[in-house]
Design an enzyme around this catalytic site. Structure first.
Site, short mmCIF file in Angstrom:
data_model
loop_
_atom_site.label_atom_id
_atom_site.label_comp_id
_atom_site.label_asym_id
_atom_site.label_seq_id
_atom_site.Cartn_x
_atom_site.Cartn_y
_atom_site.Cartn_z
N CYS A 56 1.36 -13.35 -6.72
CA CYS A 56 -0.10 -13.27 -7.78
C CYS A 56 0.02 -12.16 -8.39
O CYS A 56 0.29 -10.87 -8.26
CB CYS A 56 -1.12 -13.20 -6.74
SG CYS A 56 -2.54 -12.96 -7.50
N CYS B 105 -2.58 -9.54 -7.82
CA CYS B 105 -2.28 -8.71 -6.62
C CYS B 105 -1.54 -7.64 -7.12
O CYS B 105 -1.44 -6.29 -6.47
CB CYS B 105 -1.93 -9.55 -5.52
SG CYS B 105 -3.28 -10.24 -4.70
N ASP C 233 -7.45 -6.87 -20.69
CA ASP C 233 -6.74 -8.10 -20.58
C ASP C 233 -5.40 -7.69 -21.87
O ASP C 233 -5.75 -7.27 -22.97
CB ASP C 233 -7.62 -9.13 -21.30
CG ASP C 233 -7.17 -10.19 -21.00
OD1 ASP C 233 -7.66 -11.06 -20.32
OD2 ASP C 233 -6.05 -10.70 -21.62
N HIS D 142 -7.34 -10.84 -2.32
CA HIS D 142 -7.00 -12.35 -3.22
C HIS D 142 -7.72 -13.43 -2.77
O HIS D 142 -7.84 -13.84 -1.53
CB HIS D 142 -5.32 -12.37 -2.79
CG HIS D 142 -5.04 -13.61 -3.59
ND1 HIS D 142 -4.43 -13.67 -4.60
CD2 HIS D 142 -4.73 -14.88 -3.17
CE1 HIS D 142 -4.15 -14.90 -5.27
NE2 HIS D 142 -4.33 -15.64 -4.10
N ASN E 112 -13.81 -18.26 -15.52
CA ASN E 112 -13.19 -19.53 -15.79
C ASN E 112 -12.61 -20.15 -14.38
O ASN E 112 -12.24 -19.43 -13.73
CB ASN E 112 -12.01 -19.56 -16.57
CG ASN E 112 -12.31 -18.98 -18.20
OD1 ASN E 112 -13.42 -19.25 -18.42
ND2 ASN E 112 -11.76 -18.18 -18.64
N GLY F 6 -10.63 -23.54 -17.75
CA GLY F 6 -9.43 -22.55 -18.56
C GLY F 6 -9.14 -21.61 -17.66
O GLY F 6 -8.45 -20.75 -18.09
N THR G 50 -6.30 -19.67 -15.58
CA THR G 50 -4.70 -19.68 -15.72
C THR G 50 -4.33 -18.78 -14.76
O THR G 50 -3.10 -18.98 -14.51
CB THR G 50 -4.37 -19.23 -17.02
OG1 THR G 50 -4.71 -17.70 -17.36
CG2 THR G 50 -4.66 -19.91 -18.34
N HIS H 101 -6.32 -15.76 -9.09
CA HIS H 101 -7.07 -14.61 -8.53
C HIS H 101 -8.09 -14.34 -9.21
O HIS H 101 -8.31 -13.88 -10.59
CB HIS H 101 -5.93 -13.32 -8.36
CG HIS H 101 -6.36 -12.26 -7.74
ND1 HIS H 101 -5.62 -11.39 -6.93
CD2 HIS H 101 -7.50 -11.50 -7.81
CE1 HIS H 101 -6.46 -10.46 -6.30
NE2 HIS H 101 -7.82 -10.27 -6.99
N HIS I 218 -11.34 -13.38 -11.33
CA HIS I 218 -11.53 -12.55 -12.14
C HIS I 218 -12.65 -12.79 -12.97
O HIS I 218 -13.12 -13.99 -13.26
CB HIS I 218 -10.39 -12.31 -13.03
CG HIS I 218 -9.92 -13.46 -13.76
ND1 HIS I 218 -8.87 -14.46 -13.01
CD2 HIS I 218 -9.78 -13.86 -15.09
CE1 HIS I 218 -8.46 -15.25 -13.96
NE2 HIS I 218 -9.12 -15.17 -14.79
#
Ligand code: AMP
Ligand code: ZN
Length: 114
Positions: free
Chosen positions: A4, A7, A30, A46, A87, A93, A95, A98, A100
């Protein structure tokens, strides 16, 4: 979770521009900003998506929201406003699996989103 990327960011194995950290949360810029300010707020635990949040995560879920508030204040977004986005799943959407929360600000955001 070794595979991940978020992570690995929390563990410092992948570099990130950290904005905030406490015992349970991590926030970082981002890599493909969609607004002048675009930060991701994540729990260190996680959890793949919003739909995998459990009753036992109730306190953590509240902490995430308060963490978003802390980051928004730290970045001076509280006066002009900002947007918080999660999302979930393919049509949502998502992607990175994990959980967020996108914190977007610094420009006038349109509605509805695309
Ligand atoms: P989502 O599409 O909601 O799953 O959001 C995933 C976000 O993670 C996207 O906005 C990506 O630009 C961002 N992202 C992916 N990899 C990284 C990274 N290594 N560092 C920072 N942001 C990332
Ligand atoms: Zn993870």
């Amino acid at each position: 979770m070794d595979n991940c990327i978020f992570c690995q960011i929390v563990a410092g194995k992948i570099p990130s521009e950290k904005v905030y950290e406490d015992d349970d949360l991590f926030a970082f810029k981002d890599i493909h900003p969609a607004a002048p300010t675009h930060v991701l707020v994540i729990p260190k635990k996680h959890i793949p998506s919003l739909m995998e949040l459990k009753e036992e995560d109730e306190r953590l879920a509240g902490k995430i929201l308060l963490g978003v508030q802390k980051v928004a204040r730290k970045l001076g977004l509280q006066e002009k406003g900002f947007r918080v986005v999660n999302n979930m799943g393919e049509e949502g959407g998502q992607t990175v699996y994990h959980i967020h929360f996108h914190l977007l600000g610094g420009r006038h955001l349109t509605w509805p989103p695309g």
